[in-house]
Design an enzyme around this catalytic site. Structure first.
Site, PDB file in Angstrom:
ATOM      1  N   TYR A  53      35.021  -5.335 -33.127  1.00 42.53           N
ATOM      2  CA  TYR A  53      34.973  -6.456 -32.178  1.00 42.53           C
ATOM      3  C   TYR A  53      34.924  -7.766 -32.956  1.00 42.53           C
ATOM      4  CZ  TYR A  53      34.139  -2.888 -28.616  1.00 42.53           C
ATOM      5  OH  TYR A  53      34.245  -1.785 -27.801  1.00 42.53           O
ATOM      6  N   HIS A 128      35.345   5.827 -32.572  1.00 47.23           N
ATOM      7  CA  HIS A 128      35.933   4.913 -31.575  1.00 47.23           C
ATOM      8  C   HIS A 128      37.171   5.471 -30.862  1.00 47.23           C
ATOM      9  CE1 HIS A 128      36.052   0.279 -30.834  1.00 47.23           C
ATOM     10  NE2 HIS A 128      36.446   0.926 -29.769  1.00 47.23           N
ATOM     11  N   GLY A 217      37.354 -10.178 -11.979  1.00 48.35           N
ATOM     12  CA  GLY A 217      37.349 -10.940 -10.734  1.00 48.35           C
ATOM     13  C   GLY A 217      38.205 -10.314  -9.644  1.00 48.35           C
TER      14      GLY A 217
HETATM   15  N1  LIG Z   1      35.475   2.411 -26.473  1.00 51.92           N
HETATM   16  C1  LIG Z   1      36.500   1.629 -26.256  1.00 51.92           C
HETATM   17  O1  LIG Z   1      37.644   1.903 -26.673  1.00 51.92           O
HETATM   18  C2  LIG Z   1      36.278   0.354 -25.520  1.00 51.92           C
HETATM   19  C3  LIG Z   1      37.363  -0.408 -25.053  1.00 51.92           C
HETATM   20  C4  LIG Z   1      37.083  -1.577 -24.335  1.00 51.92           C
HETATM   21  C5  LIG Z   1      35.766  -1.940 -24.094  1.00 51.92           C
HETATM   22  N2  LIG Z   1      34.723  -1.199 -24.592  1.00 51.92           N
HETATM   23  C6  LIG Z   1      33.308  -1.546 -24.349  1.00 51.92           C
HETATM   24  O2  LIG Z   1      33.095  -1.615 -22.954  1.00 51.92           O
HETATM   25  C7  LIG Z   1      32.534  -2.878 -22.625  1.00 51.92           C
HETATM   26  C8  LIG Z   1      32.952  -3.295 -21.241  1.00 51.92           C
HETATM   27  O3  LIG Z   1      34.354  -3.435 -21.139  1.00 51.92           O
HETATM   28  P1  LIG Z   1      35.078  -4.863 -21.072  1.00 51.92           P
HETATM   29  O4  LIG Z   1      34.181  -5.900 -21.590  1.00 51.92           O
HETATM   30  O5  LIG Z   1      36.409  -4.644 -21.699  1.00 51.92           O
HETATM   31  O6  LIG Z   1      35.392  -5.038 -19.537  1.00 51.92           O
HETATM   32  P2  LIG Z   1      34.527  -5.142 -18.177  1.00 51.92           P
HETATM   33  O7  LIG Z   1      33.127  -4.798 -18.445  1.00 51.92           O
HETATM   34  O8  LIG Z   1      35.258  -4.354 -17.161  1.00 51.92           O
HETATM   35  O9  LIG Z   1      34.704  -6.661 -17.813  1.00 51.92           O
HETATM   36  C9  LIG Z   1      34.138  -7.662 -18.606  1.00 51.92           C
HETATM   37  C10 LIG Z   1      34.234  -8.965 -17.863  1.00 51.92           C
HETATM   38  O10 LIG Z   1      33.592  -8.852 -16.629  1.00 51.92           O
HETATM   39  C11 LIG Z   1      32.950 -10.034 -16.301  1.00 51.92           C
HETATM   40  N3  LIG Z   1      31.720  -9.668 -15.563  1.00 51.92           N
HETATM   41  C12 LIG Z   1      30.719  -8.888 -16.018  1.00 51.92           C
HETATM   42  N4  LIG Z   1      29.769  -8.717 -15.068  1.00 51.92           N
HETATM   43  C13 LIG Z   1      30.188  -9.426 -13.991  1.00 51.92           C
HETATM   44  C14 LIG Z   1      29.620  -9.682 -12.717  1.00 51.92           C
HETATM   45  N5  LIG Z   1      28.468  -9.128 -12.352  1.00 51.92           N
HETATM   46  N6  LIG Z   1      30.314 -10.485 -11.872  1.00 51.92           N
HETATM   47  C15 LIG Z   1      31.502 -11.041 -12.240  1.00 51.92           C
HETATM   48  N7  LIG Z   1      32.088 -10.839 -13.430  1.00 51.92           N
HETATM   49  C16 LIG Z   1      31.429 -10.033 -14.306  1.00 51.92           C
HETATM   50  C17 LIG Z   1      32.590 -10.712 -17.594  1.00 51.92           C
HETATM   51  O11 LIG Z   1      32.780 -12.096 -17.431  1.00 51.92           O
HETATM   52  P3  LIG Z   1      32.146 -13.212 -18.409  1.00 51.92           P
HETATM   53  O12 LIG Z   1      32.821 -12.976 -19.736  1.00 51.92           O
HETATM   54  O13 LIG Z   1      32.560 -14.478 -17.751  1.00 51.92           O
HETATM   55  O14 LIG Z   1      30.692 -12.977 -18.487  1.00 51.92           O
HETATM   56  C18 LIG Z   1      33.502 -10.066 -18.615  1.00 51.92           C
HETATM   57  O15 LIG Z   1      34.471 -10.922 -19.153  1.00 51.92           O
HETATM   58  C19 LIG Z   1      33.063  -3.804 -23.739  1.00 51.92           C
HETATM   59  O16 LIG Z   1      32.355  -5.007 -23.795  1.00 51.92           O
HETATM   60  C20 LIG Z   1      32.909  -2.911 -24.928  1.00 51.92           C
HETATM   61  O17 LIG Z   1      31.552  -2.893 -25.344  1.00 51.92           O
HETATM   62  C21 LIG Z   1      34.975  -0.050 -25.277  1.00 51.92           C
END
Ligand SMILES: NC(=O)c1ccc[n+]([C@@H]2O[C@H](COP(=O)([O-])OP(=O)(O)OC[C@H]3O[C@@H](n4cnc5c(N)ncnc54)[C@H](OP(=O)(O)O)[C@@H]3O)[C@@H](O)[C@H]2O)c1
Length: 287
Positions: A53, A128, A217
């Site tokens: 990251y 990963h 969103g």
């Molecule tokens: N293992 C893998 O291959 C892999 C791949 C992708 C992600 N991940 C992990 O999974 C985590 C989550 O996935 P992601 O970050 O890609 O996507 P996500 O959790 O689906 O979406 C993240 C976005 O959602 C918004 N958000 C969060 N809570 C909210 C709420 N209550 N109301 C409105 N908007 C909200 C945030 O906005 P703001 O930024 O404005 O706060 C953020 O930008 C990552 O951070 C990472 O740790 C792992």
């Protein structure tokens, strides 16, 4: 917050995903630290990160360093916080994501993560993403070696299919603590992995649970049942989404990403949102 279990460790039912604070579009460090502190204030005890990251080639582990800094500046005891990191993905700096699941790379990567996190042992270390050039048993075998050496306390895998989950259970001698796969209202194809984890009692961490950075969103589309049920409860559709996931199985521990205190605080309240069986069925039927 409601507690759930990863291996032998209890964590809050909603974790924090660290990725939005370190990849493209990331906020300044001050806002990221405030976001992590707000998560801790709200009872988050699982923070998901990865050495990959980061944006530029010369800042591998940007997110791990940030999390270590936020924990040490919190001003209260954080020894109960489980930091879950990952190795095996790389970002060469041109915006792409590559993989290296070779034992040499994973052994070196874990040593670097240990240094950045400033710990003697990593709480949860996740492989990963499978590397098609390396036999899965070789990559996961390194996790067994790291467990035996005490460099990691628990081992997990990510982006794994059911055969790989079963193989990892075998290779790790029953010590597979978690599986982290993509799962959201718009992306349901990890249902078989979720069901297998439920059957085996392995924690299932849905990644991009809200649809991903920049798309979270969209959950609030006006005719969508997520929006309608959210309106009925007077909460956000994102909170309904996370509560729906928690209702699927006690092994589910979503890790919504966040880069603002408001969003992670809102997300953590999903642990207190009880949906009726009828609401869960309506949300299930949106696939
Ligand atoms: N293992 C893998 O291959 C892999 C791949 C992708 C992600 N991940 C992990 O999974 C985590 C989550 O996935 P992601 O970050 O890609 O996507 P996500 O959790 O689906 O979406 C993240 C976005 O959602 C918004 N958000 C969060 N809570 C909210 C709420 N209550 N109301 C409105 N908007 C909200 C945030 O906005 P703001 O930024 O404005 O706060 C953020 O930008 C990552 O951070 C990472 O740790 C792992």
């Amino acid at each position: 917050m409601e507690q759930r279990t990863i291996g032998s460790v209890e964590v809050g039912a909603i974790g924090l995903g660290g990725m939005p604070m370190s990849i493209e579009g990331r906020p300044d460090e001050d806002r990221s630290i405030r976001t992590i502190h707000a998560a801790l204030d709200a009872g988050v005890t699982l923070i998901d990160t990865a050495d990959a990251y980061h944006i530029h080639a010369d800042e591998v582990g940007h997110n791990e360093t940030l999390i270590a800094k936020a924990l040490s500046s919190y001003g209260r005891d954080t020894s109960h916080v489980l930091v879950a990191t990952k190795g095996g993905h790389l970002r060469p700096g041109d915006g792409s994501w590559t993989v290296d699941g070779s034992p040499q790379h994973l052994r070196a990567a874990v040593d670097e993560s240990l240094k950045r996190l400033g710990v003697d042992a990593i709480g949860l270390y996740q492989y990963h993403r499978p590397d098609p050039r390396v036999p899965y048993a070789e990559s996961v075998g390194v996790l067994a070696e790291l467990l035996d050496a005490g460099k990691i306390r628990m081992a997990g895998i990510s982006n794994a299919n059911p055969d790989q989950i079963r193989a990892a259970v075998d290779i790790l001698g029953g010590r597979l603590a978690s599986v982290q796969n993509q799962f959201s209202p718009a992306f349901r194809s990890s249902e078989p992995e979720l069901e297998l984890c439920d059957e085996l009692g392995i924690a299932f961490l849905p990644w991009s649970p809200l649809g991903g950075i920049g798309r979270a969103g969209e959950l609030g589309g006006r005719v969508d049942p997520f929006a309608a049920i959210a309106a009925a409860h007077g909460v956000s559709p994102q909170r309904v989404c996370l509560a729906w996931m928690l209702a699927k199985s006690p092994v589910v521990i979503p890790i919504p990403g966040s880069s603002r205190p408001e969003t992670i605080v809102d997300s953590t309240q999903a642990a207190d949102l009880a949906l009726t069986a009828d609401e869960v069925a309506r949300l299930d039927a949106t696939a």
